[in-house]
Structures are given as C-alpha cells and as structure tokens.
Design an enzyme around this catalytic site. Structure first.
Site, PDB file in Angstrom:
ATOM      1  N   ASN A   1      12.719  -5.033   2.316  1.00 29.16           N
ATOM      2  CA  ASN A   1      11.376  -5.592   2.403  1.00 29.16           C
ATOM      3  C   ASN A   1      10.403  -4.510   2.837  1.00 29.16           C
ATOM      4  O   ASN A   1      10.385  -4.094   4.003  1.00 29.16           O
ATOM      5  CB  ASN A   1      11.352  -6.767   3.386  1.00 29.16           C
ATOM      6  CG  ASN A   1      12.088  -7.969   2.854  1.00 29.16           C
ATOM      7  OD1 ASN A   1      11.579  -8.703   2.012  1.00 29.16           O
ATOM      8  ND2 ASN A   1      13.322  -8.166   3.330  1.00 29.16           N
ATOM      9  N   GLU A   2       9.616  -4.036   1.890  1.00 27.16           N
ATOM     10  CA  GLU A   2       8.699  -2.932   2.119  1.00 27.16           C
ATOM     11  C   GLU A   2       7.416  -3.433   2.784  1.00 27.16           C
ATOM     12  O   GLU A   2       7.132  -4.631   2.811  1.00 27.16           O
ATOM     13  CB  GLU A   2       8.360  -2.265   0.785  1.00 27.16           C
ATOM     14  CG  GLU A   2       9.567  -1.782   0.000  1.00 27.16           C
ATOM     15  CD  GLU A   2      10.284  -0.642   0.694  1.00 27.16           C
ATOM     16  OE1 GLU A   2       9.631   0.086   1.470  1.00 27.16           O
ATOM     17  OE2 GLU A   2      11.497  -0.462   0.476  1.00 27.16           O
TER      18      GLU A   2
END
Length: 661
Positions: free
Chosen positions: A182-183
């Site tokens: 999850n950026e």
C-alpha cells in the site's frame, strides 16, 4: 562468537526507563507524543521473541478451541528475525498444522513459478521450514491476466472472510511508510487490489530481483481496510535507516502519505522496534520534552544544541529566558545560570575539534580526543566497500599519513556487484588489444576469455547472475581503483589489504549470512598489525546491509581478541566514521577533523579515482548526487553546524564517535 554487536551500539547510552518504562504511569508520561503503542527493545532478537510469543500463544489457543489460526504475512527483511524465531520454536515442538497463511502481497505481472515472487520468498524464509499445510497457504496470483485481476482480488477477500478473518497481521514497513504494498495515497477503505509500485519501494524490492529494471511495475496487495480488519496487528522495523519513517508513523498524524499511520486507528496494534529504529522518537532523542530527564554530558549537549537550533542562536548567546521558555529550566537549576551551562557545552564541543586525529606529539592531551603517545601509531582503516574509506574519512586518512602514522587500509569486500558490465567490456577490449599488439595474439587464455565474456554479455538477461569470471574481473577493477587512491594518499601498497569477506560473494544484492570465516579473516589482520587505532564504519543505514555486516565482523573479531586477553587492545582506540549515507548527530561526536579547501579538494580527487562508481555505478540509489558530492555536502554541513553554534568556521569537517568494546 557474538555476530551482532553493532545492534548494541547505543550512542546516547539511553537510560532504560526511556525505552522500557517501569510502570504504567511512567509509560504514559514517556509516550505522550506517541499515537501508536510502541515497544522498544535494545536488541532485535528481544523484539522478535516478544512477537513470536504472541503468535505461538494464538496458535495454541486456536488449536485448543479446535479452530484455525489465520495469519497475514509480509515478506520484508525486517520479518526475518521473527520467522527465524518461529522456526526455532517449530524445531522445539510447536506445530503450525492449524495455521492458515495469507500472503500480504504479490508482484504483478510475473511469469509462472518466478523465483523472486513474494510467495517464493515467504516459502524460502519461513513456510518451507514449518508444517503449514500446503492447502492452507494462500497468495495473490501475479501471473493471471490483467483483465482477471479485479475478480481475483474480490475472490481473495472472500477467501479471507471464509476462513473467519485474519487473527494476526504481521508486517514490516517500507521507507515511505508503506505496509504490504500500500503506497502513499492508499485509502483507509481500500481492499485487495492492484497498485502501481513507486520508485522508492521498487528500490527496496530490487534486493530480491537483482536489478531495479527487473522489479515488476505493480503489486496485487491486501488493502489498508483488509489489514486493519485483523484482530491483532504487529508492525516491525529495525535499524536507524527506518528511524525517520518510524517517527512519522508513531508520532505524526494519520495521513495517506504515510499509509502505516492508519494503524493508529486499530484497537489492538503494536509497533515493535529496536533502539536504533526508535532513535528519532521524542522520548529517545528529546526526553526532556516528556519527562524529568536524567542529565548526562551527552544529554545536556543534545538539549543545548537543540535549543540553539530552536531559537537560532549560537551557544554563548543563549539566555536564562531561552532555557526557561523552552522547558530546560532544569539545566539552570543544575548549573546555576545559562552562562555556566553555555561555557561547559561550548568547551565540550571545542575539545572535539582536532587537526591531529592520531594525537598531537609532545602536547597536553587532557582535553584532546586522541592521546599523544605513541607519537607514531599503527592504524587500520576498515572499509566495507573499496571506496568507503575515502568517501567517509578521506581527509582524515591524508592527515594521518602526513603526520607519519603507519596507516593500513583493509577493504572488507570485493565490491564487485557495484561494477557495471560496460566497465568489464572496456577492460576486456584493452586486454584483448594488448594481446594483439604485444603478444601477436598468441595468448589463448585471453582470447578464449574475451570471447566467452563477449558471448555472455550478448545473451545476458537483466536478472542473470554474473559468471565467476565476470565477478572476478569486476573485483579486479575495484582493486585497481582502490590501489590508485591509496597511492594518491601516500599509502604503501603492502599496507593495502583486500580481505574479500566470503559473506559478500553471493553474486546478488542480498548477501549470505556473516559468520565465523569472515570474523577470522579480520582477526588475523588485527593480530598481524596490532593497531593503536582502528577506524570502522558506523554508517549502519547503508540500505543494502553490507556496512552493518562488515562492522559486525570487525567488532566480533575485537571481542574475541578481548576474551583472549590480547595485550595490543590495552593501547588501542576504536573510532567509528560515517559519511556515505548519513552523519553523526552532533551530541554524539567525540572527534571532528577539519579540512581546508585544498584538503577537501584532495579528498574529492581521491574519491574520483574510483571511476567505476561515478555516473554509471549500479547502486547510487535515489540520491541523484554522486558519492563525492554527497560526501562534500555532509562535510560542509558539519562545519556549518559547528559554525552556527559559535565555534570556528572551517571549510568542511569529518566526524567520529568512539566505540569502547
């Protein structure tokens, strides 16, 4: 043999109550700036055991109730100590036969059975060593068609729900605060989905793929909402390279720019870190802001320097009002006035500055960092790669040589993976041309090797490992550059040692474990030289971990010599340098060597002798500056910091911290 002594370097000698509060009230006071429950341990192994205790307890609790224990697992390197501890417990009798594993993310797109896939890494590091049933291991499929990804992610969420949800999510954190894949920008409501991997995360993942180009552009990842639905969550981070993002996650606000900050909303989440990763938390770096501080010389220096930067004044201009208005009235009570405190810290910092890193002969050394005698010292500078010596302390090395000390340089690794293929091609063209011009093309060994290497490069894929011959040539290139730099600094070639520690020779970015063979090579050199001074890398934030392993090898060798009662150690001081990736905090600096503009230019020239590490070097990282530029910027910054505090104005300075075994 102690192989992890670098993890015990606690430069501030942090009092135990700062990281291990004795009571709930004390913890509440210490952690008032923290928004996520965080446990700090002086050693990685201690933190790993605490997490393993909870996992083992949950597995046993579920088994007693006739249920499965569902784990969501990441593949980051920070989880390795926990996996190793769980493997030990399995070998001691803990069964995982009721465990269900969900892989937190997978690269996309991937070829079928890609060796570098996240699930294969998880198998290699953990699953292949315990008895989790094959049918209980679930992972996103990175090889499916792009059109099928949405439905695949929906089915993955349904599978998690069908197993009763996640009992424990165990995750590391990335340098940008990402969890799983999850950026920054990920939504709190996000579920399993495909996501584009950003540049920083790709660089971290390149450890697994060998080159940045081979890292797939996307990942299929569990979403933030999916992970937060776990009944328990553990985040882990080890080492000072993660200290900045740890501070943001623990003390910063909830924001999608730091996805791990969403874990603050979980009702049973714990962040388990070591003291190095905690080094920027308020209770560690500025304890006077949260508790009645235990004042030591270094804590006082840290507080006064912090105050100078806060009010933008040099030390000798600080007033009683400055101390009172910024929570440092304790120091006024301790010293009687701002003036007395100012003078003490000014003198302490003044005494760290020396133009004689090997000690000044025939001088009063009471307030000098190094002793005057012996006037000519035997010195070993340990350099993890064949250029870290000049990048980190090139000016100091030149001073030591000019002041007639007996300087040895020990290059701990070959550095061969950091040489581009074009460098090999260039050197092989030269050797082949030499054979043609001066040997009438009669050297069949050169002709065959030239042809073999030319053919290998023509067919080489980005993910292919170099042949032993190519790695050897790359190592020779770096040896030649190192010898040239040493000659430029006036160091005899018989004082230049290439240790080629075995742990480095994996042929990949991810190295082998450092072990007894590495330590014995270092120890043999120490016994041979019997140095009065040792310089060793303290730059443990090196993103590929080589510096830490090299420093561990030196410290283990010194520890063995100490246990053996080696007499040379009684008259030896050990200094830790930085400079390639970071610089020492000023409160920790114990020796600072100034450089004139001419001396800084000499250091730059020496770094430039390492021509393979210029623009085309494979591992410059996300910092666009070349290594000589990084080094100069840090050395300028150290000098400017001293000057801003009211001390002498130098062109540049190299800083050192003493290590006492």
């Amino acid at each position: 043999m102690k192989l992890n002594l670098s993890s015990q370097i606690v430069l501030n000698k942090v009092p135990e109550q700062y990281y291990r509060p004795r009571t709930a009230v004390e913890r509440s006071e210490m952690t008032r700036c923290e928004k996520l429950f965080t446990d700090i341990y002086p050693k990685v192994e201690e933190g790993a055991k605490v997490i393993a205790d909870v996992v083992e307890s949950e597995i046993k609790r579920a088994k007693a109730a006739g249920k499965k224990c569902v784990l969501a697992l990441g593949t980051g390197l920070s989880l390795n100590p926990i996996y190793e501890e769980l493997i030990h417990r399995h070998e001691a009798g803990l069964s995982f036969d009721n465990v269900v594993v969900f892989n937190a993310y997978e690269y996309f797109p991937l070829d079928k059975n890609c060796a570098q896939s996240a699930i294969n890494q998880l198998r290699h590091r953990f699953l292949d060593h315990v008895d989790v049933k094959a049918e209980n291991i679930h992972t996103p499929d990175g090889s499916i068609a792009q059109d099928d990804v949405f439905e695949h992610c929906r089915a993955y969420e349904q599978l998690i729900a069908a197993e009763g949800g996640i009992d424990i999510a165990l995750l590391g954190i990335g340098r940008m605060g990402n969890i799983a894949a999850n950026e920054p920008g990920s939504s709190l409501a996000s579920q399993s989905r495909i996501i584009l991997i950003d540049q920083t995360a790709r660089e971290e993942m390149s450890n697994s793929f060998g080159t940045l180009d081979q890292v797939p552009p996307c990942s299929i990842t569990m979403g933030i909402h999916t992970l937060l639905s776990a009944h328990k969550m553990f985040l882990t981070a080890w080492g000072e390279e993660k200290s900045e993002v740890v501070q943001k996650i623990v003390e910063g606000g909830i924001t999608d720019t730091v996805p791990a900050s969403f874990v603050q909303t979980h009702n049973d989440a714990k962040f388990v870190i070591d003291l190095a990763a905690a080094s920027k938390l308020t209770r560690i770096v500025h304890p006077w802001l949260v508790t009645n501080c235990e004042w030591t010389d270094k804590t006082i220096r840290a507080a006064v320097v912090w105050l100078c930067q806060l009010v933008q004044k040099p030390i000798l201009k600080l007033t009683n009002k400055d101390y009172n208005e910024n929570g440092l009235s304790d120091l006024l009570a301790l010293f009687g006035s701002a003036y007395n405190c100012n003078i003490k810290i000014f003198n302490d910092l003044q005494h760290t500055i020396t133009g004689w890193p090997g000690g000044k002969p025939n001088a009063d050394d009471t307030n000098r960092p190094e002793r005057a005698l012996p006037a000519q010292k035997r010195v070993i500078v340990f350099s993890p790669h064949p250029d870290d010596d000049v990048i980190s302390m090139g000016g100091t090395i030149r001073r030591l040589v000019q002041q007639n000390h007996d300087v040895h340089i020990a290059y701990e690794t070959s550095g061969n993976i950091a040489v581009g293929d074009e460098e090999v091609t260039r050197f092989m063209h030269f050797v082949n041309g030499f054979n043609q011009l001066f040997c009438d093309n009669k050297d069949e060994v050169i002709k065959k090797m030239y042809g073999d290497i030319k053919e290998f490069f023509a067919q080489k894929k980005p993910s292919d490992m170099d042949t032993p011959e190519v790695r050897t040539i790359k190592g020779l290139i770096r040896r030649g550059e190192a010898r040239t730099a040493c000659t430029y600094n006036g160091i005899p070639l018989d004082h230049v040692h290439f240790l080629d520690l075995p742990f480095y020779e994996s042929g990949k970015i991810e190295k082998l474990p450092m072990g007894e063979a590495d330590v014995n090579i270092v120890r043999e050199l120490l016994q041979q030289v019997k140095p009065h001074q040792i310089y060793v890398a303290g730059d443990l934030a090196d993103p590929h971990g080589t510096h830490r392993k090299c420093t561990d090898a030196v410290m283990a060798a010194i520890d063995l010599e100490k246990e053996a009662g080696a007499k040379w150690l009684d008259d030896c001081r050990i200094w830790m340098y930085r400079g390639a990736w970071a610089e020492w905090e000023i409160e920790n600096i114990e020796m600072c060597v100034p450089m004139s503009p001419e001396e800084l230019r000499g250091k730059r020239n020496c770094i430039l002798k390492h021509s393979s590490q210029m623009e085309s070097a494979p591992f410059l990282g996300n910092d666009e500056r070349l290594f000589w530029q990084r080094a100069e910027d840090r050395n300028h910054a150290t000098a400017e910091l001293y000057h801003s505090l009211g001390l002498a104005c130098y062109e540049a300075m190299e800083a050192f911290v003493r290590y006492i075994p």
